[in-house]
Design an enzyme around this catalytic site. Structure first.
Site, PDB file in Angstrom:
ATOM      1  CG  ASP A   4      42.187  35.627  38.355  1.00 30.25           C
ATOM      2  OD1 ASP A   4      41.168  36.083  38.910  1.00 30.25           O
ATOM      3  OD2 ASP A   4      43.296  36.185  38.397  1.00 30.25           O
TER       4      ASP A   4
ATOM      5  CE  LYS B  68      45.903  36.342  35.813  1.00 27.93           C
ATOM      6  NZ  LYS B  68      45.563  35.466  36.958  1.00 27.93           N
TER       7      LYS B  68
ATOM      8  CE  LYS C 119      45.831  39.094  38.362  1.00 27.77           C
ATOM      9  NZ  LYS C 119      45.292  38.034  39.250  1.00 27.77           N
TER      10      LYS C 119
END
Length: 251
Positions: free
Chosen positions: A106, A169, A199
């Site tokens: 990430d 995300k 996300k």
């Protein structure tokens, strides 16, 4: 080990059981003061709860992989939490995490560059990390949605998709502007149109919050207080979980 859920495979209905919701969860511990023992406890709790993965700092990836022993996936972060790292450093960090066994990375994009409209630089930054993360490992791009306008959120998502990311995300969970919102998740989901996963992370503390994010289009959730959220399906269990252990932190 769980197989990644592609956007097209995201359930059409909001989860109705703890097990269904757990399959969305990256059980997260990113506190700077975390210890190896804390990571061991995180992995064991994640396995017990049936989460999709654990998300830990890069220094803990190898340990988390060893403790997980194939029971769940291991995710980590890159350029965290500011995103203000040069692309070569982000790429090197991501490559090291992959070498240590990370299944997912990430990365934080350069939020300031998005705000300044420097989208070619943003895309190149993401592409540099994508080049360091093999195609069989997932790359999520943290856009820090609460610090952006709707137009900037859309632009960041498009840059991430153009650079080859697998997910966008919402948040690091560390930014002063806040974390995930239903509005941001819905906007991001509409922008990527099922081609990328979404996300939601940052400030998701209750079952209603988690379910609202999924209903808005989230295909993954970053949670630190996972046991409490899942315990919301059974109020007595939630109260017991809340008293039993502190949140893992960071999200």
């Amino acid at each position: 080990m769980p197989t990644p859920r592609t956007p097209a495979e995201a359930p059409a209905e909001v989860p109705s059981t703890p097990a269904e919701l757990a399959s969305f969860v990256d059980h997260t511990l990113l506190k700077p003061e975390a210890t190896t023992a804390d990571v061991t406890a995180l992995v064991e709790e994640g396995a017990r709860l049936g989460v999709f993965s654990v998300c830990v700092s890069p220094t803990f990836v190898a340990h988390a992989v060893a403790v997980a022993a194939g029971r769940l996936r291991v995710a980590t972060v890159c350029g965290f939490p500011s995103g203000k790292h040069v692309s070569e450093v982000k790429a090197a960090e991501a490559a090291r995490s992959v070498a240590d066994g990370a299944d997912e990375v990430d990365m934080v994009l350069d939020v300031g560059a998005v705000r300044a409209g420097e989208l070619a630089a943003v895309q190149a930054d993401i592409a540099a990390v994508r080049a360091a993360v093999p195609a069989d490992r997932l790359l999520k791009v943290i856009i820090e949605s609460a610090a952006l306008t709707d137009e900037q959120v859309v632009a960041a998502c498009r840059a991430a998709e153009a650079a080859g990311a697998d997910y966008v995300k919402t948040s690091t969970g560390f930014h002063a502007t806040g974390g995930a919102t239903v509005h941001a998740v819905r906007l991001m989901a509409d922008t990527v149109g099922g081609r990328l996963g979404v996300k939601a992370s940052g400030g998701i503390r209750t079952l209603p919050d988690a379910l609202a994010m999924v209903a808005a289009g989230a295909t993954r959730l970053g949670l630190s207080g996972t046991a409490v959220v899942l315990g919301g399906f059974e109020p007595d269990a939630a109260q017991g979980a809340a008293g039993a252990a502190p949140e893992a932190g960071g999200y």
